[in-house]
Design a protein around this motif. Structure first.
Motif, PDB file in Angstrom:
ATOM      1  N   THR A 166     -10.251  32.612   2.885  1.00 46.79           N
ATOM      2  CA  THR A 166      -9.281  32.712   3.980  1.00 46.79           C
ATOM      3  C   THR A 166      -8.304  33.843   3.708  1.00 46.79           C
ATOM      4  OG1 THR A 166      -9.446  30.334   4.412  1.00 46.79           O
ATOM      5  CG2 THR A 166      -7.520  31.491   5.291  1.00 46.79           C
ATOM      6  N   ILE A 167      -8.257  34.796   4.635  1.00 50.96           N
ATOM      7  CA  ILE A 167      -7.323  35.916   4.562  1.00 50.96           C
ATOM      8  C   ILE A 167      -6.305  35.718   5.680  1.00 50.96           C
ATOM      9  CG2 ILE A 167      -7.061  38.426   4.686  1.00 50.96           C
ATOM     10  CD1 ILE A 167      -9.965  38.662   3.785  1.00 50.96           C
ATOM     11  N   PRO A 168      -5.039  35.512   5.369  1.00 52.12           N
ATOM     12  CA  PRO A 168      -4.047  35.163   6.393  1.00 52.12           C
ATOM     13  C   PRO A 168      -4.019  36.119   7.583  1.00 52.12           C
ATOM     14  CG  PRO A 168      -3.105  34.904   4.204  1.00 52.12           C
ATOM     15  CD  PRO A 168      -4.447  35.529   4.014  1.00 52.12           C
ATOM     16  N   GLU A 169      -4.140  37.424   7.325  1.00 51.59           N
ATOM     17  CA  GLU A 169      -4.020  38.397   8.415  1.00 51.59           C
ATOM     18  C   GLU A 169      -5.277  38.491   9.282  1.00 51.59           C
ATOM     19  OE1 GLU A 169      -1.577  39.689   4.857  1.00 51.59           O
ATOM     20  OE2 GLU A 169      -3.639  38.996   5.221  1.00 51.59           O
ATOM     21  N   ILE A 170      -6.406  38.019   8.775  1.00 53.95           N
ATOM     22  CA  ILE A 170      -7.668  38.159   9.503  1.00 53.95           C
ATOM     23  C   ILE A 170      -8.259  36.807   9.887  1.00 53.95           C
ATOM     24  CG2 ILE A 170     -10.082  38.905   9.313  1.00 53.95           C
ATOM     25  CD1 ILE A 170      -9.207  41.226   7.653  1.00 53.95           C
ATOM     26  N   GLY A 171      -8.212  35.844   8.975  1.00 54.78           N
ATOM     27  CA  GLY A 171      -8.817  34.549   9.208  1.00 54.78           C
ATOM     28  C   GLY A 171      -9.786  34.210   8.092  1.00 54.78           C
ATOM     29  N   THR A 172     -10.692  33.323   8.373  1.00 56.45           N
ATOM     30  CA  THR A 172     -11.641  32.856   7.375  1.00 56.45           C
ATOM     31  C   THR A 172     -12.949  33.641   7.465  1.00 56.45           C
ATOM     32  OG1 THR A 172     -10.722  30.620   7.411  1.00 56.45           O
ATOM     33  CG2 THR A 172     -12.948  30.875   6.528  1.00 56.45           C
ATOM     34  N   ILE A 173     -13.386  34.162   6.314  1.00 60.43           N
ATOM     35  CA  ILE A 173     -14.671  34.858   6.225  1.00 60.43           C
ATOM     36  C   ILE A 173     -15.629  33.933   5.485  1.00 60.43           C
ATOM     37  CG2 ILE A 173     -15.880  36.867   5.301  1.00 60.43           C
ATOM     38  CD1 ILE A 173     -13.298  38.436   5.550  1.00 60.43           C
ATOM     39  N   LYS A 174     -16.733  33.596   6.149  1.00 57.68           N
ATOM     40  CA  LYS A 174     -17.685  32.634   5.588  1.00 57.68           C
ATOM     41  C   LYS A 174     -19.038  33.311   5.401  1.00 57.68           C
ATOM     42  CE  LYS A 174     -19.588  27.981   6.402  1.00 57.68           C
ATOM     43  NZ  LYS A 174     -19.116  27.414   5.133  1.00 57.68           N
ATOM     44  N   ALA A 175     -19.701  32.982   4.317  1.00 58.63           N
ATOM     45  CA  ALA A 175     -20.997  33.580   4.020  1.00 58.63           C
ATOM     46  C   ALA A 175     -22.055  33.084   5.003  1.00 58.63           C
ATOM     47  CB  ALA A 175     -21.417  33.238   2.596  1.00 58.63           C
TER      48      ALA A 175
END
Length: 309
Positions: A166-175
């Motif tokens: 989870t990157i606060p400025e972008i959101g959640t990046i999931k594989a």
């Protein structure tokens, strides 16, 4: 022996063992089994054992055999999210802000949205490992996890549970596809049970004499059979002593290579003393083996091999 198609996951324990052996890594049935299960169940594999027994090499071999990229996170004390996961390219962001100001752009929300976008994101190993790649899911090596602190270990729980960041400025990046995760530790401290529960576990031990002899045959082909037998017998006996640091497989290979380069045909007290620095890495251990104990060991090795014929 089952044949392994390059790039394809093994379909059996025998194929797993053959996959490793094709890369000159000799694995016992227990290791081949747990590795096969980790690949099938898409679970991280937690490898524990003394330094130098070949834990890291398993990930390297697996990446080569499966033709997958290897992403390595080398752990150390003080490792943080910026070094392990991601950080923003601050100089480039500042330059973008200056250029926007010079161009008369006054929409603050638009500028903020632009500078906190993917093009300014620096992906570190964890984020690289869960990002989509053309060659399939990478092999993600988390090496020497015991060197980090418990705070970073806790952060990894989200990554190993859901393979997401989870990157606060972008959101959640999931594989899209979970990476093949290999975690190693030299057991300098205990790893929390919460992390271990997310993994399959295997203790990697030193090889027995027959395995180590075969390793030298493959890795140091120029070493004669007689010298190889003496080297292995000597190293195996060294590991029974109370040394500060027992020689690992890598040190055995280095010693065999060094003696081969010196055109040695057999071990003798002088050759052993002159090359101990390739086998032992602590002065107290070297001083002990340079003395009478080293001569005693060499005599026992010679007698043992002579009795075996």
């Amino acid at each position: 022996m089952a044949r392994q198609v390059r790039g394809k996951l093994p379909q059996s324990i025998d194929e797993t063992r053959a996959l490793l052996e094709a890369q000159d890594y000799l694995a016992g049935t227990a290791l081949a089994t747990v590795l096969f299960l980790a690949l099938r169940m898409k679970r991280p594999l937690f490898l524990e054992g003394e330094a130098g027994v070949g834990k890291t090499e398993i990930a390297k071999v697996l990446a080569r055999a499966l033709d997958r990229p290897l992403i390595r996170l080398q752990c150390y004390e003080g490792l943080d999210v910026a070094s392990a996961v991601y950080e923003w390219n601050y100089p480039a962001q500042m330059l973008e802000i200056r250029l926007s100001e010079a161009a008369g752009m006054v929409d603050r929300q638009r500028v903020e949205s632009d500078i906190f976008s993917e093009r300014f994101l620096i992906r570190r190993p964890v984020l690289q490992a869960i990002s989509t790649t053309a060659g399939g899911a990478p092999v993600f090596l988390i090496d020497e996890l015991d060197r980090t602190d418990e705070a970073f270990e806790a952060f990894l729980l989200e990554v190993l549970s859901d393979f997401q960041v989870t990157i606060p400025e972008i959101g959640t990046i999931k594989a899209d596809e979970p990476p093949i995760v290999i975690i190693t530790t030299n057991r300098t401290r205990e790893i929390h049970d919460a992390l271990k529960r997310r993994c399959l576990y295997h203790w990697v031990d030193y090889p027995n004499a027959a395995q180590e002899l075969e390793i030298i045959r493959r890795k140091v082909p120029g070493c004669s059979a007689a010298l190889s037998r003496e080297i292995v017998a000597y190293v195996q006996r060294l590991r029974t002593l109370d040394l500060f640091k027992n020689p690992g497989v890598a040190e055995t290979i280095d010693w065999a290579t060094a003696l081969t380069e010196l055109d040695a045909l057999a071990l003798d007290p002088e050759k052993v003393a002159d090359t101990l620095g390739t086998l032992l890495k602590y002065q107290d251990d070297i001083a002990r083996i340079e003395g009478t104990e080293g001569s005693r060991l060499l005599g026992e090795v010679k007698a043992e091999l002579l009795a075996q014929g």
